[in-house]
Design a protein around this motif. Structure first.
Motif, PDB file in Angstrom:
ATOM      1  N   ALA A  85       0.937  -2.708 -12.515  1.00 48.92           N
ATOM      2  CA  ALA A  85       1.566  -3.709 -12.299  1.00 48.92           C
ATOM      3  C   ALA A  85       0.804  -4.023 -11.057  1.00 48.92           C
ATOM      4  CB  ALA A  85       2.720  -2.743 -11.465  1.00 48.92           C
ATOM      5  N   HIS A  86       0.271  -4.503 -10.506  1.00 47.40           N
ATOM      6  CA  HIS A  86      -0.133  -4.991  -9.156  1.00 47.40           C
ATOM      7  C   HIS A  86       0.767  -5.465  -8.533  1.00 47.40           C
ATOM      8  CE1 HIS A  86      -2.947  -7.141  -6.216  1.00 47.40           C
ATOM      9  NE2 HIS A  86      -2.246  -8.547  -6.418  1.00 47.40           N
ATOM     10  N   LEU A  87       1.116  -4.665  -7.075  1.00 48.63           N
ATOM     11  CA  LEU A  87       1.974  -4.865  -6.128  1.00 48.63           C
ATOM     12  C   LEU A  87       0.737  -6.150  -4.513  1.00 48.63           C
ATOM     13  CD1 LEU A  87       3.246  -1.709  -6.010  1.00 48.63           C
ATOM     14  CD2 LEU A  87       4.058  -3.539  -6.747  1.00 48.63           C
ATOM     15  N   PRO A  88       1.869  -7.052  -5.040  1.00 50.36           N
ATOM     16  CA  PRO A  88       1.053  -8.112  -3.798  1.00 50.36           C
ATOM     17  C   PRO A  88       1.934  -8.342  -2.896  1.00 50.36           C
ATOM     18  CG  PRO A  88       2.393  -9.726  -5.322  1.00 50.36           C
ATOM     19  CD  PRO A  88       2.639  -8.231  -5.755  1.00 50.36           C
ATOM     20  N   ALA A  89       0.927  -7.962  -1.105  1.00 55.43           N
ATOM     21  CA  ALA A  89       1.192  -8.248  -0.071  1.00 55.43           C
ATOM     22  C   ALA A  89       3.162  -8.044   0.018  1.00 55.43           C
ATOM     23  CB  ALA A  89       0.712  -8.205   1.059  1.00 55.43           C
ATOM     24  N   ASP A  90       2.795  -9.432   0.126  1.00 60.71           N
ATOM     25  CA  ASP A  90       4.699 -10.498  -0.223  1.00 60.71           C
ATOM     26  C   ASP A  90       5.487  -9.619  -0.732  1.00 60.71           C
ATOM     27  OD1 ASP A  90       3.219 -13.585  -0.566  1.00 60.71           O
ATOM     28  OD2 ASP A  90       3.156 -12.082   1.291  1.00 60.71           O
ATOM     29  N   LEU A  91       5.500  -8.779  -1.541  1.00 62.81           N
ATOM     30  CA  LEU A  91       6.232  -8.568  -2.806  1.00 62.81           C
ATOM     31  C   LEU A  91       6.314  -7.520  -1.799  1.00 62.81           C
ATOM     32  CD1 LEU A  91       8.107  -8.076  -5.721  1.00 62.81           C
ATOM     33  CD2 LEU A  91       5.727  -6.861  -6.455  1.00 62.81           C
ATOM     34  N   VAL A  92       5.979  -6.220  -1.498  1.00 60.38           N
ATOM     35  CA  VAL A  92       5.812  -5.170  -1.015  1.00 60.38           C
ATOM     36  C   VAL A  92       6.952  -5.169   0.142  1.00 60.38           C
ATOM     37  CG1 VAL A  92       4.754  -3.564   0.616  1.00 60.38           C
ATOM     38  CG2 VAL A  92       3.507  -4.270  -1.709  1.00 60.38           C
ATOM     39  N   ASP A  93       6.104  -6.566   0.851  1.00 63.33           N
ATOM     40  CA  ASP A  93       7.038  -7.390   2.128  1.00 63.33           C
ATOM     41  C   ASP A  93       8.504  -7.123   1.938  1.00 63.33           C
ATOM     42  OD1 ASP A  93       7.255  -9.540   4.700  1.00 63.33           O
ATOM     43  OD2 ASP A  93       6.511  -6.996   4.689  1.00 63.33           O
ATOM     44  N   GLN A  94       8.769  -7.763   0.643  1.00 68.38           N
ATOM     45  CA  GLN A  94       9.814  -7.836   0.010  1.00 68.38           C
ATOM     46  C   GLN A  94      10.577  -6.753  -0.296  1.00 68.38           C
ATOM     47  OE1 GLN A  94       9.918 -11.106  -3.006  1.00 68.38           O
ATOM     48  NE2 GLN A  94      11.812 -10.620  -3.433  1.00 68.38           N
ATOM     49  N   LEU A  95       9.906  -5.759  -0.721  1.00 65.48           N
ATOM     50  CA  LEU A  95      10.926  -4.948  -1.126  1.00 65.48           C
ATOM     51  C   LEU A  95      11.225  -3.827   0.634  1.00 65.48           C
ATOM     52  CD1 LEU A  95       8.171  -3.244  -3.730  1.00 65.48           C
ATOM     53  CD2 LEU A  95      10.924  -4.419  -3.785  1.00 65.48           C
ATOM     54  N   GLU A  96      10.501  -4.003   0.724  1.00 63.60           N
ATOM     55  CA  GLU A  96      10.683  -3.602   2.819  1.00 63.60           C
ATOM     56  C   GLU A  96      11.785  -4.213   3.102  1.00 63.60           C
ATOM     57  OE1 GLU A  96       6.725  -3.260   4.286  1.00 63.60           O
ATOM     58  OE2 GLU A  96       6.252  -1.412   4.581  1.00 63.60           O
ATOM     59  N   ARG A  97      11.939  -5.283   2.792  1.00 60.09           N
ATOM     60  CA  ARG A  97      13.292  -5.716   3.813  1.00 60.09           C
ATOM     61  C   ARG A  97      14.392  -5.206   3.341  1.00 60.09           C
ATOM     62  NH1 ARG A  97      11.705  -9.390   7.039  1.00 60.09           N
ATOM     63  NH2 ARG A  97       9.198  -9.681   7.671  1.00 60.09           N
ATOM     64  N   LEU A  98      14.115  -5.342   1.822  1.00 65.12           N
ATOM     65  CA  LEU A  98      15.507  -4.992   0.632  1.00 65.12           C
ATOM     66  C   LEU A  98      16.340  -4.071   1.051  1.00 65.12           C
ATOM     67  CD1 LEU A  98      14.892  -7.115  -2.530  1.00 65.12           C
ATOM     68  CD2 LEU A  98      16.573  -7.568  -1.102  1.00 65.12           C
ATOM     69  N   ALA A  99      14.918  -2.565   0.937  1.00 64.21           N
ATOM     70  CA  ALA A  99      15.566  -1.509   1.090  1.00 64.21           C
ATOM     71  C   ALA A  99      15.323  -0.572   2.436  1.00 64.21           C
ATOM     72  CB  ALA A  99      14.587  -1.152   0.081  1.00 64.21           C
ATOM     73  N   LEU A 100      14.433  -1.469   3.187  1.00 60.21           N
ATOM     74  CA  LEU A 100      14.359  -0.811   4.605  1.00 60.21           C
ATOM     75  C   LEU A 100      13.751   0.842   4.880  1.00 60.21           C
ATOM     76  CD1 LEU A 100      17.644  -1.559   7.012  1.00 60.21           C
ATOM     77  CD2 LEU A 100      15.518  -2.970   6.383  1.00 60.21           C
ATOM     78  N   VAL A 101      12.749   0.664   4.070  1.00 59.88           N
ATOM     79  CA  VAL A 101      11.963   2.211   3.963  1.00 59.88           C
ATOM     80  C   VAL A 101      10.635   1.277   3.816  1.00 59.88           C
ATOM     81  CG1 VAL A 101      10.809   3.202   2.055  1.00 59.88           C
ATOM     82  CG2 VAL A 101      13.300   2.687   1.523  1.00 59.88           C
ATOM     83  N   ASP A 102       9.689   1.781   4.889  1.00 55.14           N
ATOM     84  CA  ASP A 102       8.220   1.542   5.341  1.00 55.14           C
ATOM     85  C   ASP A 102       7.457   2.487   4.309  1.00 55.14           C
ATOM     86  OD1 ASP A 102       7.626   1.925   8.405  1.00 55.14           O
ATOM     87  OD2 ASP A 102       7.234   0.021   7.144  1.00 55.14           O
ATOM     88  N   PHE A 103       6.558   1.530   4.200  1.00 53.48           N
ATOM     89  CA  PHE A 103       5.089   2.324   3.549  1.00 53.48           C
ATOM     90  C   PHE A 103       4.276   1.541   4.306  1.00 53.48           C
ATOM     91  CE2 PHE A 103       8.139   2.357   0.360  1.00 53.48           C
ATOM     92  CZ  PHE A 103       8.081   1.093  -0.200  1.00 53.48           C
ATOM     93  N   PRO A 104       4.249   2.580   5.657  1.00 53.45           N
ATOM     94  CA  PRO A 104       3.065   2.475   6.680  1.00 53.45           C
ATOM     95  C   PRO A 104       1.560   2.146   6.347  1.00 53.45           C
ATOM     96  CG  PRO A 104       3.655   4.728   6.401  1.00 53.45           C
ATOM     97  CD  PRO A 104       4.870   4.039   5.664  1.00 53.45           C
ATOM     98  N   THR A 105       1.286   3.205   5.096  1.00 47.97           N
ATOM     99  CA  THR A 105      -0.011   3.256   5.032  1.00 47.97           C
ATOM    100  C   THR A 105      -0.608   3.194   3.750  1.00 47.97           C
ATOM    101  OG1 THR A 105       0.301   5.415   4.424  1.00 47.97           O
ATOM    102  CG2 THR A 105       0.143   5.436   6.760  1.00 47.97           C
ATOM    103  N   LYS A 106      -2.034   3.534   3.369  1.00 43.42           N
ATOM    104  CA  LYS A 106      -2.589   2.960   1.680  1.00 43.42           C
ATOM    105  C   LYS A 106      -2.061   4.240   1.338  1.00 43.42           C
ATOM    106  CE  LYS A 106      -6.703   0.753   1.894  1.00 43.42           C
ATOM    107  NZ  LYS A 106      -6.906   0.005   3.137  1.00 43.42           N
ATOM    108  N   GLN A 107      -1.603   5.377   1.712  1.00 42.69           N
ATOM    109  CA  GLN A 107      -1.081   6.694   0.610  1.00 42.69           C
ATOM    110  C   GLN A 107      -0.064   6.310   0.077  1.00 42.69           C
ATOM    111  OE1 GLN A 107      -0.371  10.083   2.882  1.00 42.69           O
ATOM    112  NE2 GLN A 107      -1.630  11.884   1.859  1.00 42.69           N
TER     113      GLN A 107
END
Lengths: 194, 496
Positions: A85-107
């Motif tokens: 799966a390719h995760l576009p930045a917008d999708l990651v943004d959406q996931l973060e908003r929905l779950a209030l989970v932060d993916f702050p780094t490349k790791q």
């Protein structure tokens, strides 16, 4: 914040179980638990009702464990899996908003991708003609409750759970604090080295 | 003169744009306890006093469905001609807000308890707005869901105070298709829905107390073309304001498009990113068509049987109105007034029992005089100072010719001001009885005739309308208490 550890070790825990009888009393909602809650309320210990009790029955009879003695799982070859799966930045943004989970780094992002890859293994299973399962209770009858007041009236105890109260209200921050926009977060990320 | 051909297609012709309105109604279920917990449902109580551990979303608590809420949803669905889904499912709708302690609301998005219904309502049209025009709006679905708690915003101290008394109260969400076109239709539909819910007893439907919440989705378009951008009208607490707010929003859309702009939508962003998942703690909800289809061994108090609920449906407002028109020969618009006011039908029927007057002659007194006075003072029928029997007595006095119609209205006012005094008492005290004494009338008429030779001459020459002037003079003389029929006859005789 790390997501979850993807340990590939097989965790086999030896648990003694009678194979023909459920060996722990889960707090189920098939009417039994309601009584429990009722009783606890009546004894004015409403806060303790949420402790799950797990009891294991010991038995002297020989048991037939369904847990295999040796690891039986196999690695699934990449070619059997769908494309990663390719995760576009917008999708990651959406996931973060929905779950209030932060993916702050490349790791963090890499961790997310690995998690999705791990779940991709489910595609190997043939589910044609099988209805998705919503709930392990799907064969049970939904218990209906009689419309009589049996709980409530414990404002004081509930409010004690909160650090911050005003008179008899819980206190929350004003409205929903919006998640900073992606660009702002990128700036924040640069400043926090992980 | 060169004609100005305006080929600018970006400006919509305002004549052609019409409004499109779809309602989302949240009706608070009239039950003793909440949807999934046994805490009490009450309008006002000390904050957080009607909250159970489940309502506060404490770990280890689980939802247990309230049978009364299921019955209420089925009853409402049947009254609105819906198809009942014998098997319906529960979902979690995730979003973050302080008054939603679990972080999700249990609802029935995928497979709700009922689908495909109709709400028939009427608007008054025609020249005098006395023509009853029937409209139907389609109900997409009815679903059971939890209400959230209440937030009180304290901007001064930059905090929000949370009261969870309302958290978990059962709601029926009625989703309607966008098949209305203006505020008036929406208002009429909501009023009819209120009457239906109140008749069923499944919801008290008081908008000002938040028992019925209506959100309107509004857009405009040219008929035949695709629907325009939607905006929402929310947080309305009266039917009248709903109508105005919708019309205002439609106008706003039209003006924006007229200027060549585009309508902005702010609130829908949330829904498109919905966080739905099945509710794993609840098996499917099964309701049974009839007793024959119950599985063996099932406890009766665990079964919701559609047939039984159908059999127990009360008389719906539309049926009641038709029955009143049929039975009493009153006009449809009167039947609306009768059914709209709590207790008015009973009042009307009580008056009819005590009088010989025709229903059609009584109805005006009830729908105009009585209701008019009640509305002026914001009173209900049960608070009326004039009882049905008292009104009946007044009508009898009028019917029997003791008083004229205009005097009757006077007496009504007096009876309102002095409750307990009967019509007869007032008539006697103020000497309001019709003067029917022939001799007395003759002499008064003669006096008028003698003192108006010009008018008499005109009448004799064929101008009959002048007679009315003489009648007026006689009535002035008798302070409006002369029997008009007699006076006319006497005057005609004297001027022939």
């Amino acid at each position: 914040m790390s997501l979850f550890s993807l340990s590939a070790k097989c965790t086999c825990r030896a648990v003694s179980m009678k194979s023909h009888r459920p060996s722990f009393n889960l707090l189920t909602n098939d009417g039994y638990s309601v009584t429990k809650v009722e009783n606890l309320h009546r004894r004015n210990r409403c806060l303790q009702s949420h402790i799950t009790r797990v009891t294991r029955l010991l038995s002297s009879e020989p048991h037939h464990s369904k847990v295999p003695k040796v690891a039986t799982w196999e690695l699934i070859p990449e070619d059997q899996l769908p494309p990663p799966a390719h995760l576009p930045a917008d999708l990651v943004d959406q996931l973060e908003r929905l779950a209030l989970v932060d993916f702050p780094t490349k790791q963090g992002l890499a961790c997310l991708e690995k998690a999705i890859r791990f779940a991709d293994q489910l595609h190997v299973v043939d589910t044609s003609g099988v209805e998705p399962m919503d709930s392990v209770l799907e064969d049970r009858a939904l218990q209906l409750r009689h419309d009589a007041v049996i709980e409530g009236g414990c404002a004081e105890e509930l409010l004690q759970l909160s650090k911050n109260t005003v008179e008899e209200y819980f206190v929350a921050p004003p409205g929903n604090i919006p998640l900073p926009r992606r660009e702002e977060r990128a700036t924040m990320m640069k400043h926090s080295e992980l | 003169n060169a004609t100005n051909n305006n080929n600018d297609n970006s400006r919509s012709d305002p004549q052609q744009l019409v409004g499109v309105v779809g309602l989302e109604v949240h009706a608070q279920i009239n039950s003793n306890t909440k949807l999934f917990s046994g805490s009490s449902v009450r309008f006002s109580a000390p904050p957080n006093s009607l909250v159970s551990p489940f309502d506060a979303s404490l770990p280890g608590t689980l939802p247990v469905l309230n049978k009364r809420c299921v019955e209420a949803a089925v009853m409402t669905a049947l009254a609105l001609n819906c198809t009942i889904n014998k098997k319906s499912l529960f979902d979690r709708k995730h979003y973050f807000y302080a008054d939603l302690p679990a972080g999700y609301q249990i609802t029935q998005q995928r497979r709700p308890i009922a689908v495909d219904g109709t709400l028939t309502y009427s608007i008054l049209g025609g020249k005098k707005r006395s023509q009853v025009i029937r409209r139907t709006s389609t109900i997409k679905q009815i679903q059971l869901e939890q209400d959230s708690g209440k937030s009180l915003h304290d901007d001064l101290r930059s905090q929000t105070l949370i009261d969870l008394n309302r958290a978990g109260v059962g709601l029926m969400e009625l989703v309607m298709e966008p098949d209305m076109s203006c505020g008036e239709e929406a208002a009429a539909a909501v009023r009819e829905l209120q009457l239906i819910l109140q008749a069923l007893g499944t919801c008290q439907a008081n908008m000002s107390e938040g028992q019925l919440r209506v959100d309107a989705n509004v857009s405009v378009h040219k008929p035949g073309e695709p629907l325009g951008v939607r905006t929402e009208v929310k947080n309305i607490n009266s039917v009248r304001f709903l109508s105005r707010a919708i019309d205002y929003e439609i106008q706003r859309h039209i003006q924006v498009l007229q200027r060549g702009g585009t309508v902005q939508n702010e609130t829908r962003a949330f829904d498109s990113k919905s966080g739905f998942m099945p509710e794993p703690n609840l098996p499917p909800l099964i309701v049974y068509e009839d007793n024959a289809s119950l599985p063996t061994g099932i406890d009766a108090c665990q079964a919701v049987v559609v047939q039984e609920i159908r059999a127990g449906l009360p008389e719906l407002p539309s049926i009641k109105r038709d029955r009143l028109v049929q039975t009493y020969g009153i006009l449809p618009e009167h039947s609306f007034t009768l059914v709209n006011e709590d207790g008015l039908v009973e009042y009307f029927e009580a008056v009819l029992k005590a009088t010989t007057k025709e229903p059609r002659k009584v109805i005006g007194w009830v729908t105009n005089e009585l209701v008019g006075h009640l509305k002026q003072r914001d009173m209900s029928v049960s608070q009326s100072p004039i009882s049905p029997s008292a009104l009946a007595e007044l009508l009898e006095r009028q019917e029997s010719g003791h008083i004229s119609s205009s005097v009757a209205k006077q007496v009504f006012q007096e009876m309102w001001r002095s409750p307990g005094k009967t019509a007869s008492q007032i008539i006697q005290e103020q000497d309001l009885g019709l003067v029917s004494d022939a001799t007395q009338l003759h002499s008064i008429c003669q006096k008028v005739v003698d003192s108006h030779p010009v008018e008499v001459h005109a009448i004799r020459n064929g101008n009959k309308k002048v007679l009315n002037k003489l009648m007026g003079l006689v009535q002035k003389e008798t302070k409006g208490r002369a029997d008009p029929v007699l006076v006319r006859a006497i005057l005609q005789e004297k001027t022939s």
